[in-house]
Write an enzyme that holds these catalytic residues in place. Structure first.
Site, short mmCIF file in Angstrom:
data_model
loop_
_atom_site.label_atom_id
_atom_site.label_comp_id
_atom_site.label_asym_id
_atom_site.label_seq_id
_atom_site.Cartn_x
_atom_site.Cartn_y
_atom_site.Cartn_z
N GLY A 1 0.85 -1.18 0.00
CA GLY A 1 0.00 0.00 0.00
C GLY A 1 0.89 1.23 0.00
O GLY A 1 2.05 1.16 0.40
N GLU B 1 6.12 -5.44 7.55
CA GLU B 1 5.50 -4.36 8.35
C GLU B 1 6.14 -4.13 9.71
O GLU B 1 6.18 -2.99 10.19
CB GLU B 1 4.01 -4.63 8.54
CG GLU B 1 3.16 -4.41 7.30
CD GLU B 1 3.08 -5.64 6.41
OE1 GLU B 1 3.82 -6.61 6.67
OE2 GLU B 1 2.27 -5.64 5.47
N ASP C 1 -1.05 -6.58 7.93
CA ASP C 1 -2.49 -6.35 7.87
C ASP C 1 -3.03 -6.96 6.57
O ASP C 1 -2.63 -8.06 6.22
CB ASP C 1 -2.80 -4.86 8.02
CG ASP C 1 -2.21 -4.01 6.92
OD1 ASP C 1 -1.22 -4.45 6.28
OD2 ASP C 1 -2.72 -2.91 6.66
N GLY D 1 0.62 -4.91 1.11
CA GLY D 1 -0.65 -4.75 0.40
C GLY D 1 -0.71 -5.55 -0.89
O GLY D 1 -1.80 -5.94 -1.34
#
Lengths: 675, 381
Positions: free
Chosen positions: B70, B142, B150, B119
């Site tokens: 992301g 992350e 996530d 992402g």
């Protein structure tokens, strides 16, 4: 075995190829028109935060519980299998008794290697104890055999060493027990004596020349029986035995004896036989033990309560043999605490499965050509399952409260713990058995399939009503204790204090003649009825016994004679204590949806308990009209709990993998393609 | 209008009979997912699901990355301007996309010919087919950024064999295509030279039934050998250590292993854990452990709560600090706060999993009802 499977699979595949697609010439049989599984989540919404509710129900160590659930799911030792696109972990109950015992032991080794038992005997304090209880509960959700085998080792053998033993025993045994260097068992019950421990016939004498104790099984009825761990694995045991010193019987004492060497061979002067195949719990190797003049060092007497000097003198800080015996029995409380809470988790598994199934399985149409009706939309099905759900909730709080008073115990609270744990253990385990049977019937034929669990659990958990104190005997303990409390308060003209009897100091509550819906749901009213029932039964029981005692009968005999009142009283006491734990939990909650739903659940618990108890009618506390109103309200509450059914079982927090295929896509789980 | 244009050019759409080929087209940023790309993908996926003429969706990347994650740099800019709620909008759309993919009624084939991180994993791993190649580099980095895995990673990582998911999620270890195939993150391995032919073959799929695509993919797939130093050969050590109850216990278990035999892989693993944000490690472990017991929807709802707390920065500001050190200043020397694992208390961890209270109009992630839930979920991996 695997060859057969491969062969069968080859046949299946060959049939696929030869027949290609199943005949679909008849359009009405095409797949679209067939029954399809629809997950309950699609049509049911959660009216409250299920995570909050789960925290409330589990009460403690939620993260630790999730950790050990995960440990079991990620290992191949726990019989992972896929059904209907989901993973399940559950023991293969089709294995032979010997296979089940070996795999249970391997599962325990795995949990040990991953640090599950770290600190179970060497750490102290409420926090460590609660963590241990939480982890044990999850073991039992996977398989009762695992939790019992672990429980015998840590809670019976380990706690006996810890509580009956002194420093020399602690240093020698506790760490080794925690690391499974020794495997312990607990030889108390005999063929001829179970609940009546004081009557056991095993005899131990002392030989001052060699400074040894000599343990003997004098007759067949004295053989140790049902000793978990004895048949295959245990290396050491606690032996309960009468201690004879210079011809005087000093009563029951506990000793440590080695029964197997490190290679697993049975030691000399020990005979061991198997208890054989059981109706459940076959992962536990229950055995029988005979002692043939077995000699053990003097240090092996667990001497916290009494000791024998090297020259053979008996010394004890507790002179009264009754009290001495009481001190020996105290550690057994932990067993009743763990059994009570494990019974409720078993009921949670059963209800999660049965309610999830009843939210996806349909039967019969109400109108011609109309859609078939979801099982849980039948009021009768609601009436079968939802009151049991509410009771399970209430007893969940009761089990938590019991754990809390247990881990914070002091010498002053021992009596209360004994009484409350006796009542809760009996009522909660009976409730579990009743719930499992109802769940088994509620899911119909699927319930008799072992892999669907609800039926199997009946056999696995049945023994809970018997071990660590037969339920009926425990219930007698409750009414006896209440009797003694009543008599002592009256005699000394003192107010009641403790055991929740304080309400007896206030005037007798008066119930309204007309019971409206809002009265019935009012917590104050519910408490009043439960208190009134307990008070009335206690007064009746004591006055009947006192009256006959005046005519010269013994108290013990009169307890037996008045067993009906005694049973009613114990039940009234326990149900009121359970209600109180729900009210306490409810009072702590901030206003909101969780509190609202819990209020409904509490009312259901209170009213179903009233509906099911004829003593209220028998003694005239409720009129026939009142009882009719209670019954109507139960049915109304069923309708109001129905929309919350899925959320209420989701809040049990039992991971999908620990339920069974009928709780999920049972169509796909049974599809030809999944063979 | 310009935004519309950007989202059009950042995701290219090709129509080949019943198949739609989507190409992530932001090659300079390694196809990092912008807010526009996510909205566009969501819109396209929902439209394709409705459209009976579409039978299969292929997702790939332009350039040397499939998708590097992301666009967190943009989110951090929002946070620094006091506007974490904009970031929350970004994540809620991203997780919604992940959810739609995880419950998609048609087959999605993701061609992972290059970098797949964060992402990027979220827009591929949840789909039915994941094709790795010799160019694939997968990681969930992350914890080194002050974030946590996530995009539904608590769902798919926790379902990897044994405790490999904890290893991948906590250390940010890189996996190649062979390793992805071995652990189940990829469903097929196809050499990159054969991708064009594979794509052409896939375009002949004319049915929703995933077995058609499966048959074609099976004809192309290979079973590459794991490289000798592959972490996947160390599953026994990973299971022994990463199964432990807490991050501290995981590290001490690894250190015990290290004293038994000197080993580059173990010390690199310990190093990675010691460099990562302590707050991130603890919330990540708990997230994976909870995720193992939850459906993909519940996982995303929980992760959304967590990411909102991460952005709000009330317990720790490691996300902003990590992005500064790794993405902006590139000094690779983040100053984590709390600095040590033992300073990150259970009660602090707990807060990440609670609702974001006292925040105007903040709501839990609301996911649409989906028919395809939750079966298939595990069979895919």
């Amino acid at each position: 075995m695997s060859d057969n499977r491969a062969l069968r699979r080859a046949h299946v595949l060959a049939n696929h190829i030869l027949q290609s697609n199943p005949p679909s010439s008849n359009p009405s049989l095409s797949r679209e028109l067939c029954l399809q599984y629809s997950p309950p989540e699609l049509n049911e919404s959660y009216g409250f935060d299920v995570k909050e509710m789960r925290k409330l129900l589990d009460g403690h160590n939620v993260v630790d519980r999730d950790w050990i659930y995960g440990l079991m799911m990620q290992s191949n030792l726990f019989n992972r299998k896929e059904r209907g696109g989901k993973i399940f972990v559950s023991p293969d109950y089709n294995q032979t008794m010997e296979q089940q015992r070996e795999i249970t032991m391997k599962r325990i080794w795995y949990l040990l290697e991953n640090g599950v038992f770290k600190g179970w005997l060497t750490e102290t304090g409420p926090e460590a104890e609660l963590r241990k209880l939480a982890l044990l509960e999850v073991c039992g959700i996977y398989d009762h055999s695992v939790s019992i085998k672990v429980g015998v080792h840590f809670f019976l053998w380990g706690n006996a060493v810890k509580f009956f033993g002194t420093k020399r025993h602690h240093e020698k045994w506790l760490k080794n027990t925690e690391d499974y260097v020794v495997k312990g068992c607990f030889a108390m019950t005999e063929l001829g004596h179970g609940s009546n421990v004081r009557g056991i016939e095993t005899v131990t004498t002392y030989d001052p020349k060699t400074e040894e104790f000599v343990i003997n099984t004098p007759c067949e009825s004295a053989q140790k029986y049902w000793i978990g761990g004895a048949a295959n694995h245990a290396t050491h045991t606690i032996v309960f035995s009468q201690l004879h010193i210079n011809g005087t019987n000093q009563g029951v004492h506990a000793f440590i004896a080695q029964i197997r060497d490190q290679d697993g061979s049975i030691c000399p002067n020990i005979r061991i036989a198997d208890c054989g195949h059981k109706i459940g719990l076959n992962g536990v190797d229950n055995g029988r033990i005979w002692f043939d003049n077995l000699r053990i060092p003097r240090e092996n007497l667990l001497n916290a309560v009494a000791d024998v000097s090297s020259d053979g003198k008996y010394v004890s800080s507790i002179k009264d043999p009754d009290q001495r015996f009481g001190a020996f029995m105290a550690p057994l409380t932990s067993g009743r605490v763990t059994i009570a809470s494990s019974a409720i988790y078993s009921a949670k598994v059963g209800l999660s499965i049965a309610i999830r199934y009843s939210l996806s399985r349909r039967a019969f149409s109400v109108t011609a050509n109309g859609p078939e009706v979801l099982l849980l939309d039948y009021p009768s099905h609601q009436r079968r399952l939802l009151p049991l759900l509410a009771k399970t909730y209430a007893m969940s709080f009761a089990a938590n409260e019991l754990k809390m008073i247990y881990v914070k115990r002091t010498p002053e609270t021992n009596k209360a713990i004994h009484v409350v744990s006796s009542g809760f253990k009996a009522v909660l385990t009976w409730h579990n058995m009743h719930t499992l049977q109802e769940c088994r019937e509620a899911v119909g034929g699927q319930g008799v399939k072992t892999e669907n669990l609800v039926g199997q659990l009946k056999g696995e958990f049945d023994v809970q009503t018997t071990f660590e104190g037969d339920n009926n005997v425990l219930m007698q303990q409750v009414s006896k204790a209440l009797f003694a409390e009543y008599v002592s308060c009256k005699k000394r003209n003192k107010p009641f204090k403790g055991l929740g009897l304080e309400h007896m100091n206030s005037p007798r509550p008066v119930l309204p003649t007309q019971l409206t819906s809002s009265t019935l749901r009012c917590s104050q009213f519910q408490k009043s009825v439960f208190c009134l029932r307990e008070r009335d039964l206690l007064e009746r029981f004591t006055s009947e016994v006192a009256e006959l005692q005046g005519r010269g009968e013994s108290r013990e005999f009169l307890f037996l004679l008045n067993h009906q009142l005694s049973e009613d009283l114990s039940k009234a006491f326990t149900e009121k204590a359970i209600l109180q734990t729900v009210l306490d939990a409810e009072a702590k909650l901030p206003p909101g949806s969780v509190k609202d739903v819990l209020g409904l659940v509490r009312s259901m618990y209170a009213l179903i308990s009233l509906e099911e108890d004829p003593s209220l009618l028998r003694y005239g506390h409720l009129s026939r009209d009142n009882v009719g109103d209670v019954r109507k309200e139960v049915s109304k509450l069923c309708g109001e709990l129905r929309p919350h059914a899925l959320a209420l079982v989701a809040s049990f927090g039992i991971p999908d993998a620990f339920l069974s295929p009928i709780a999920f896509n049972w169509v796909e789980a049974n599809a030809w393609s999944s063979l | 209008m310009a935004v519309e244009m950007a989202s059009q050019s950042q995701v290219l759409v090709e129509e080949k009979s019943s198949v739609r080929i989507l190409t992530l087209n932001r090659p300079k940023q390694l196809n990092a997912l912008s807010f526009q790309m996510i909205s566009r993908l969501l819109q396209l996926f929902l439209a394709f699901e409705e459209d009976p003429s579409v039978k299969l969706v292929i997702l790939k990347g332009n350039g040397r990355a499939f998708c590097a994650g992301g666009d967190v740099a943009a989110v951090v800019r929002d946070i620094e301007q006091g506007n974490w709620r904009l970031g929350a909008n970004f994540f809620s759309d991203e997780y919604m996309l992940n959810y739609v993919m995880a419950t998609y009624s048609k087959a999605q084939v993701s061609i992972l010919n290059g970098i797949v991180m964060g992402g990027g994993a979220g827009v591929s791993i949840h789909g039915r087919f994941r094709i790795a190649t010799e160019n694939t580099v997968f990681a969930m980095p992350e914890t080194a950024l002050g974030l946590f895995p996530d995009v539904g990673a608590s769902y798919f990582l926790s379902r990897l064999p044994g405790f490999f998911g904890e290893y991948v999620g906590l250390t940010g270890a890189r996996l190649d295509g062979a390793e992805m195939l071995a652990c189940g993150l990829a469903t097929h391995f196809v050499p990159s030279t054969r991708l064009t032919a594979l794509e052409a073959d896939l375009c002949r799929v004319g049915s929703n039934d995933p077995t058609f695509a499966s048959t074609i993919l099976n004809a192309y797939t290979q079973h590459p050998r794991l490289k000798q130093q592959s972490a996947y050969h160390r599953l026994d050590v990973i299971d022994r250590c990463f199964s432990r109850r807490t991050v501290e216990e995981i590290i001490s278990a690894l250190e015990r292993e290290a004293t038994q035999e000197a080993d580059g892989w173990i010390s690199a693993t310990i190093q990675a854990l010691k460099k990562a944000s302590p707050a991130s490690l603890k919330i990540s472990l708990r997230s994976i452990r909870e995720g193992r017991l939850q459906g993909v929807g519940q996982c995303l709802i929980r992760e959304y709560r967590m990411v909102c707390h991460v952005m709000k920065g009330e317990i720790s500001k490691d996300f902003v600090e990590g992005c500064r050190a790794i993405l902006v200043d590139k000094d690779k020397n983040p100053k984590w706060e709390p600095r040590r694992l033992e300073d990150m208390k259970d009660s602090m961890v707990e807060q990440y999993f609670e609702r974001v209270e006292e925040e105007e109009e903040w709501e839990d992630l609301k996911l649409p009802p989906r028919n395809n839930l939750p079966a298939l979920a595990i069979a895919k991996l």
